[in-house]
Design a protein around this motif. Structure first.
Motif, PDB file in Angstrom:
ATOM      1  N   SER A  93       0.575   6.353  -7.287  1.00  0.00           N
ATOM      2  CA  SER A  93      -0.324   7.152  -7.701  1.00  0.00           C
ATOM      3  C   SER A  93       0.355   8.474  -8.111  1.00  0.00           C
ATOM      4  O   SER A  93      -0.380   8.911  -9.060  1.00  0.00           O
ATOM      5  CB  SER A  93      -0.922   7.226  -6.215  1.00  0.00           C
ATOM      6  N   SER A 136       1.140   3.403  -3.076  1.00  0.00           N
ATOM      7  CA  SER A 136       0.763   5.441  -3.054  1.00  0.00           C
ATOM      8  C   SER A 136       1.734   6.452  -3.174  1.00  0.00           C
ATOM      9  O   SER A 136       1.335   7.049  -4.154  1.00  0.00           O
ATOM     10  CB  SER A 136       0.925   5.372  -0.986  1.00  0.00           C
ATOM     11  N   PRO A 187      -2.905   2.564  -3.538  1.00  0.00           N
ATOM     12  CA  PRO A 187      -4.824   3.240  -4.766  1.00  0.00           C
ATOM     13  C   PRO A 187      -4.619   3.705  -5.617  1.00  0.00           C
ATOM     14  O   PRO A 187      -4.802   3.803  -6.684  1.00  0.00           O
ATOM     15  CB  PRO A 187      -4.822   4.203  -3.608  1.00  0.00           C
ATOM     16  N   THR A 241       1.130  -1.431   0.087  1.00  0.00           N
ATOM     17  CA  THR A 241      -0.268  -0.128   0.137  1.00  0.00           C
ATOM     18  C   THR A 241       1.245   1.161  -0.307  1.00  0.00           C
ATOM     19  O   THR A 241       0.103   2.535  -0.985  1.00  0.00           O
ATOM     20  CB  THR A 241      -0.703   0.353   1.532  1.00  0.00           C
ATOM     21  N   SER A 242       2.019   1.190   0.851  1.00  0.00           N
ATOM     22  CA  SER A 242       2.640   2.135   1.221  1.00  0.00           C
ATOM     23  C   SER A 242       3.751   2.552  -0.458  1.00  0.00           C
ATOM     24  O   SER A 242       3.518   3.824  -0.832  1.00  0.00           O
ATOM     25  CB  SER A 242       4.294   1.970   1.683  1.00  0.00           C
TER      26      SER A 242
END
Length: 393
Positions: free
Chosen positions: A56, A53, A295, A49-50
């Motif tokens: 993203s 991000s 994301p 997730t890090s």
């Protein structure tokens, strides 16, 4: 001959070679293995997730470009170009060989590197001779000034040349010291190998000025930019092979982790000077992997929706740089794949895809995740047994 046990401070919880059906089912694992797989998977999700991000943020400019019809049309043209190359399945056409021997400059590495290796360590560099495969992108790629200087670190014995183990790092993980320790390269060096650590495009000293992190340029220029980064990764490594061959090296094995595993598998489909190849926790279909990376997956989906991207065209174009699109050159008994069952950055299903494409070659799994290789001593012993017949006959 290489030593039996590497002196590295990680738990030695053994994995196993995969069976005829591939990776084991969860019910086939011991209780201890299941606990390690589950706990390491949770840790990997947080790391994923890090990183997603960061990616993203990198892809935000492509959202603005998607709003412009001219930019969208240009991207579609690029996709068609790589889709046509991918459809040919011809590695010589997709990845033309360097034409000139690189002019390499060499200087002693810092004292820490020599202390870690307990030997002669040199940092080498040379100008890349790469020209973008897609003519429409040649000016853009030529403008990446720092990226077009190739960097590597060479651990060489004084009585060399020796059989050489080449290592390609993962995304964002270009530091020589980290890779030397993580992969127990001092152990391989003491076992008789020379070692070469290759820096991928847009990483480390190849990162362009003001890049927010090492590797930023890989995904900052859309799908076409990623395709050209992979093409350059292959091209520049082949120049490094030219240099090793010029210095008298005649036996070269290649390994790499994650993005480096992807790259090493691709190079093994392009250049016949690789005696043995060991992709470690490889990704082989990055587009499918990103689909699970929140994301970043939402940003990609939004960009594709705005640009009305043809998903079938994207799927075809992304095969241009995938090792699944080409046949491996090393013989089946010279291919070994390593996967972590708890890996959620490069899920083990990715390694299994490569294993099937590579005719169900040697395949070893460990019960850890992408960065916590809890049974590393076990798979390093497996690597040693695998490499010895080809590198030290």
């Amino acid at each position: 001959m290489p030593a039996d046990v590497p002196p590295i401070p990680v738990p030695d919880v053994p994995g196993e070679d995969a069976g005829a059906g591939g990776l084991p089912r969860r019910v086939d694992l011991t209780l201890r293995q299941r606990l390690i797989v589950d706990s390491s998977a949770v840790a990997d999700l947080a790391l994923r997730t890090s990183i997603a991000s960061l990616l993203s943020a990198t892809m935000v400019p492509s959202l603005a470009q998607a709003l412009h019809k001219s930019a969208s049309r240009t991207e579609q043209e690029h996709l068609r170009f790589y889709a046509e190359l991918a459809a040919a399945k011809d590695p010589e056409l997709s990845f033309p060989a360097p034409q000139d021997l690189p002019r390499v400059s060499s200087r002693p590495a810092n004292p820490v590197a020599e202390w870690v290796a307990h030997g002669n360590v040199r940092n080498i560099r040379f100008d890349s001779s790469f020209r973008a495969v897609n003519p429409a992108l040649r000016d853009q790629c030529a403008g990446f000034v720092r990226n077009n200087v190739v960097h590597a670190q060479h651990w060489r014995h004084d009585d060399g040349p020796r059989p050489t183990l080449c290592l390609i790092h993962g995304f964002m993980g270009s530091a020589y010291l980290f890779n030397g320790l993580f992969f127990s390269l001092p152990w391989f060096y003491r076992s008789g190998y020379d070692v070469m650590l290759y820096t991928l495009p847009f990483h480390g000293r190849r990162a362009e000025k003001y890049s927010p992190f090492s590797g930023h340029g890989y995904f900052a220029h859309g799908m076409a930019g990623f395709a050209e980064a992979m093409a350059q990764a292959v091209h520049d490594f082949r120049s490094l092979l030219d240099y090793l061959e010029f210095t008298g090296v005649d036996r070269i094995a290649l390994t790499g982790m994650s993005l480096g595993g992807y790259t090493s598998a691709l190079i093994a489909s392009v250049d016949d000077r690789i005696q043995a190849v060991i992709p470690n926790v490889p990704v082989v279909t990055p587009d499918r992997t990103v689909d699970e990376w929140f994301p970043a997956n939402k940003v990609v989906a939004l960009r594709d929706w705005i640009a009305r991207t043809d998903t079938e065209l994207v799927d075809t174009a992304t095969m241009y740089s995938s090792p699944l699109n080409y046949r491996p050159i090393p013989a089946k008994d010279r291919r070994l794949i390593i996967a972590g069952l708890g890996d959620r950055l490069a899920p083990p299903e990715q390694a299994e895809l490569l294993w099937k494409h590579w005719d169900r070659c040697a395949f070893h799994w460990f019960p850890g995740n992408h960065v916590l290789h809890v049974s590393q001593p076990d798979y390093l012993r497996r690597m040693t047994r695998f490499l010895a017949p080809f590198m030290f006959d």
